[in-house]
Scaffold this motif. Structure first.
Motif, PDB file in Angstrom:
ATOM      1  N   HIS A  36       0.851  -1.192   0.000  1.00 26.58           N
ATOM      2  CA  HIS A  36       0.000   0.000   0.000  1.00 26.58           C
ATOM      3  C   HIS A  36       0.887   1.242   0.000  1.00 26.58           C
ATOM      4  N   LYS A  37       0.277   2.410  -0.253  1.00 28.24           N
ATOM      5  CA  LYS A  37       1.039   3.662  -0.285  1.00 28.24           C
ATOM      6  C   LYS A  37       0.498   4.675   0.737  1.00 28.24           C
ATOM      7  N   GLU A  38      -0.259   4.175   1.726  1.00 29.46           N
ATOM      8  CA  GLU A  38      -0.942   5.047   2.683  1.00 29.46           C
ATOM      9  C   GLU A  38      -0.028   5.415   3.852  1.00 29.46           C
ATOM     10  N   SER A  39       0.845   6.387   3.641  1.00 30.76           N
ATOM     11  CA  SER A  39       1.807   6.768   4.685  1.00 30.76           C
ATOM     12  C   SER A  39       1.116   7.307   5.930  1.00 30.76           C
ATOM     13  N   ASP A  40       0.005   8.030   5.749  1.00 31.64           N
ATOM     14  CA  ASP A  40      -0.704   8.618   6.890  1.00 31.64           C
ATOM     15  C   ASP A  40      -1.597   7.623   7.619  1.00 31.64           C
ATOM     16  N   SER A  41      -1.789   6.448   7.031  1.00 36.86           N
ATOM     17  CA  SER A  41      -2.717   5.469   7.601  1.00 36.86           C
ATOM     18  C   SER A  41      -2.039   4.149   7.936  1.00 36.86           C
ATOM     19  N   THR A  42      -0.726   4.166   8.067  1.00 37.78           N
ATOM     20  CA  THR A  42       0.027   2.928   8.272  1.00 37.78           C
ATOM     21  C   THR A  42      -0.413   2.187   9.528  1.00 37.78           C
ATOM     22  N   LYS A  43      -0.600   2.892  10.633  1.00 42.03           N
ATOM     23  CA  LYS A  43      -0.992   2.246  11.881  1.00 42.03           C
ATOM     24  C   LYS A  43      -2.358   1.585  11.748  1.00 42.03           C
ATOM     25  N   ILE A  45      -3.794   0.502   8.979  1.00 42.99           N
ATOM     26  CA  ILE A  45      -3.683  -0.647   8.090  1.00 42.99           C
ATOM     27  C   ILE A  45      -3.026  -1.829   8.801  1.00 42.99           C
ATOM     28  N   ASP A  46      -1.981  -1.559   9.574  1.00 41.32           N
ATOM     29  CA  ASP A  46      -1.308  -2.635  10.311  1.00 41.32           C
ATOM     30  C   ASP A  46      -2.267  -3.317  11.280  1.00 41.32           C
ATOM     31  N   LEU A  47      -3.082  -2.513  11.961  1.00 37.24           N
ATOM     32  CA  LEU A  47      -4.051  -3.068  12.908  1.00 37.24           C
ATOM     33  C   LEU A  47      -5.110  -3.891  12.179  1.00 37.24           C
ATOM     34  N   ALA A  48      -5.604  -3.376  11.056  1.00 36.44           N
ATOM     35  CA  ALA A  48      -6.613  -4.103  10.285  1.00 36.44           C
ATOM     36  C   ALA A  48      -6.055  -5.437   9.787  1.00 36.44           C
ATOM     37  N   CYS A  49      -4.795  -5.420   9.346  1.00 39.92           N
ATOM     38  CA  CYS A  49      -4.161  -6.656   8.870  1.00 39.92           C
ATOM     39  C   CYS A  49      -4.007  -7.663  10.000  1.00 39.92           C
ATOM     40  N   SER A  50      -3.676  -7.168  11.181  1.00 40.84           N
ATOM     41  CA  SER A  50      -3.541  -8.045  12.335  1.00 40.84           C
ATOM     42  C   SER A  50      -4.878  -8.703  12.680  1.00 40.84           C
ATOM     43  N   GLU A  51      -5.951  -7.931  12.643  1.00 39.12           N
ATOM     44  CA  GLU A  51      -7.277  -8.469  12.943  1.00 39.12           C
ATOM     45  C   GLU A  51      -7.691  -9.511  11.907  1.00 39.12           C
ATOM     46  N   PHE A  52      -7.451  -9.212  10.641  1.00 36.67           N
ATOM     47  CA  PHE A  52      -7.810 -10.158   9.588  1.00 36.67           C
ATOM     48  C   PHE A  52      -7.003 -11.442   9.725  1.00 36.67           C
ATOM     49  N   SER A  53      -5.728 -11.303  10.066  1.00 33.78           N
ATOM     50  CA  SER A  53      -4.860 -12.478  10.219  1.00 33.78           C
ATOM     51  C   SER A  53      -5.383 -13.414  11.297  1.00 33.78           C
ATOM     52  N   VAL A  58      -4.145 -16.658   9.090  1.00 37.41           N
ATOM     53  CA  VAL A  58      -3.132 -16.401   8.063  1.00 37.41           C
ATOM     54  C   VAL A  58      -2.195 -15.305   8.568  1.00 37.41           C
ATOM     55  N   ILE A  59      -1.160 -15.046   7.812  1.00 39.75           N
ATOM     56  CA  ILE A  59      -0.267 -13.915   8.093  1.00 39.75           C
ATOM     57  C   ILE A  59      -0.440 -12.921   6.961  1.00 39.75           C
ATOM     58  N   LEU A  60      -1.084 -11.804   7.252  1.00 35.50           N
ATOM     59  CA  LEU A  60      -1.267 -10.736   6.271  1.00 35.50           C
ATOM     60  C   LEU A  60      -0.248  -9.650   6.586  1.00 35.50           C
ATOM     61  N   LYS A  61       0.786  -9.571   5.779  1.00 29.93           N
ATOM     62  CA  LYS A  61       1.890  -8.654   6.028  1.00 29.93           C
ATOM     63  C   LYS A  61       1.765  -7.421   5.139  1.00 29.93           C
ATOM     64  N   ALA A  62       1.568  -6.260   5.768  1.00 34.05           N
ATOM     65  CA  ALA A  62       1.450  -5.005   5.034  1.00 34.05           C
ATOM     66  C   ALA A  62       2.829  -4.368   4.848  1.00 34.05           C
ATOM     67  N   GLU A  63       3.087  -3.904   3.631  1.00 33.47           N
ATOM     68  CA  GLU A  63       4.351  -3.253   3.321  1.00 33.47           C
ATOM     69  C   GLU A  63       4.062  -1.913   2.643  1.00 33.47           C
ATOM     70  N   TYR A  64       4.625  -0.835   3.209  1.00 29.89           N
ATOM     71  CA  TYR A  64       4.411   0.510   2.662  1.00 29.89           C
ATOM     72  C   TYR A  64       5.409   0.799   1.549  1.00 29.89           C
ATOM     73  N   ILE A  65       4.897   1.262   0.402  1.00 29.62           N
ATOM     74  CA  ILE A  65       5.719   1.692  -0.724  1.00 29.62           C
ATOM     75  C   ILE A  65       5.300   3.124  -1.064  1.00 29.62           C
ATOM     76  N   PRO A  66       6.227   4.094  -1.082  1.00 29.44           N
ATOM     77  CA  PRO A  66       5.855   5.482  -1.408  1.00 29.44           C
ATOM     78  C   PRO A  66       5.106   5.569  -2.729  1.00 29.44           C
ATOM     79  N   VAL A  67       4.125   6.449  -2.782  1.00 28.07           N
ATOM     80  CA  VAL A  67       3.238   6.521  -3.935  1.00 28.07           C
ATOM     81  C   VAL A  67       3.987   6.813  -5.221  1.00 28.07           C
TER      82      VAL A  67
END
Length: 404
Positions: A36-43, A45-53, A58-67
């Motif tokens: 994802h490219k959401e620099s302002d929403s990283t926390k 997204i990480d929490l949402a991924c943890s809940e989904f996992s 599963v292991i849903l690993k979020a990785e930030y890539i600058p837009v």
């Protein structure tokens, strides 16, 4: 050691390695890579991924890539055959669906609570390649009420406020001046648009007029060409700029920084007409046809998770973003405060970002022609011609490279 004992030992070792390999394969199948490219929403997204996992084992690993790097990274890794399983992107990425081998979203996953307009932004050639999650993604005028009593309705009005603001030791306005997503709002004010009817339309009189007007703002010193996105955002949040042109994605951070002093208004109009910012959806895409691969069932659950009423409400409340679920959007419209009403008003004046393949090359053509014009290498007419030629040449080159 006797031959029989050696045979048993060897068989045991072989069984161990088969079991280990099976576990590794199983672990890999249960690991989902999410870019994802959401620099302002990283926390968030990480929490949402943890809940989904946890919910789906599963292991849903979020990785930030600058837009500004995301599209090139995806194209680069597509050539190497190793891609993330799912990516959260603006809907114009749909234009490179062939290069990324995006999965088509099946009709069974087309949420009836999301409008056809939203789905259209994520479609190309009649096929849906993205699952919409957020709407908006449009520019608007932010201002600091400490310095601005009445936001400027036109660029002429804005210029007249400059002297008074300088007396208060604050600069007038900042935005990501050299980024084409900002420039295209001014192109729209002159009646131009990067694409019409599926064709690239950069070589136009409207483009020439937009280039001249846009350059005049910097030439007058109303805006800095050098202060990029992070620079402008930080200075506005710190009370150093009275105004900022920024997107709905920055609203939550601006509200946190300025509190009750934050105001929102429609982008100032030009003599030729109102500014026309782009809007798009933010969508989930699935490179290398991952939706139909070994992780497909989990990825389908992730679409349902992100489009659910609960998650849409959380994104509206915590991220202050515009939901795509019709029920949650109706709640947002009903409960919107004065600033949020202005965000929605600006959205009404915006125009959908084209999702056709040519838009990717139109961005590239605009960037290069714009740079040449701003450095004085070409005049406005030559810059518009250059934009068109570069965009068409790039589109032709990619088409030839993709041909069997």
């Amino acid at each position: 050691m006797k031959r029989k004992e050696m045979t048993v030992a060897a068989a045991g070792c072989l069984l161990f390695f088969f079991m280990l390999a099976a576990r590794l394969v199983s672990a890999e199948e249960h690991k989902i890579i999410f870019w994802h490219k959401e620099s302002d929403s990283t926390k968030f997204i990480d929490l949402a991924c943890s809940e989904f996992s946890k919910e789906n084992n599963v292991i849903l690993k979020a990785e930030y890539i600058p837009v500004d790097q995301l599209k090139q990274e995806l194209l680069k890794w597509s050539l190497r055959g190793k891609m993330p399983d799912v990516v959260f992107v603006p809907s114009d990425f749909i234009g490179i669906h062939a290069q990324l081998r995006l999965s088509e979203i099946p009709s069974s996953l087309k949420n009836p609570q999301i409008s056809e307009e939203c789905h259209a932004t994520a479609s190309s050639c009649g096929k849906l390649y993205g699952a919409p999650v957020l709407g908006g993604n449009h520019l608007m005028l932010l201002y600091n009420k400490r310095f601005v009593r009445q936001p400027a309705a036109t660029w002429t009005e804005l210029a007249t406020q400059r002297t008074e603001l300088e007396r208060q030791d604050v600069e007038l306005i900042g935005w990501n001046y050299n980024e084409m997503y900002w420039f295209v709002s001014f192109l729209g004010a002159f009646g131009g648009w990067p694409m019409k009817g599926g064709k690239i339309t950069l070589d136009s009189q409207a483009m020439q007029e937009a280039l001249r007007f846009y350059k005049s703002l910097a030439d007058q010193g109303l805006v800095s060409r050098e202060c990029g996105y992070d620079c402008c955002a930080k200075l506005f949040f710190a009370g150093k700029f009275a105004y900022a042109l920024n997107g709905d994605w920055a609203y939550a951070q601006a509200e946190q920084a300025l509190g009750e002093n934050l105001g929102v208004a429609v982008i100032p109009a030009l003599a030729s007409g109102p500014a026309v910012p782009m809007f798009s959806t933010h969508v989930l895409i699935f490179p290398q046809d991952s939706l139909n691969g070994s992780k497909g069932e989990v990825l389908k659950k992730f679409i349902l998770f992100m489009q659910s009423v609960e998650m849409q409400r959380r994104m509206r409340r915590e991220l202050k973003r515009i939901p795509v679920h019709q029920k949650v959007l109706a709640e947002f419209q009903q409960e919107a405060d004065a600033n949020q009403q202005k965000i929605l008003r600006q959205l009404e004046l915006a125009r959908a970002m084209p999702s056709e393949p040519g838009m990717t090359f139109a961005w590239e053509g605009m960037r290069k022609g714009f740079h040449r014009f701003m450095t004085g290498s070409v005049d406005a007419a030559q810059a518009a011609q250059l934009m068109q030629r570069i965009a068409e040449n790039e589109m032709r080159r990619h088409a030839q490279a993709a041909a069997p």
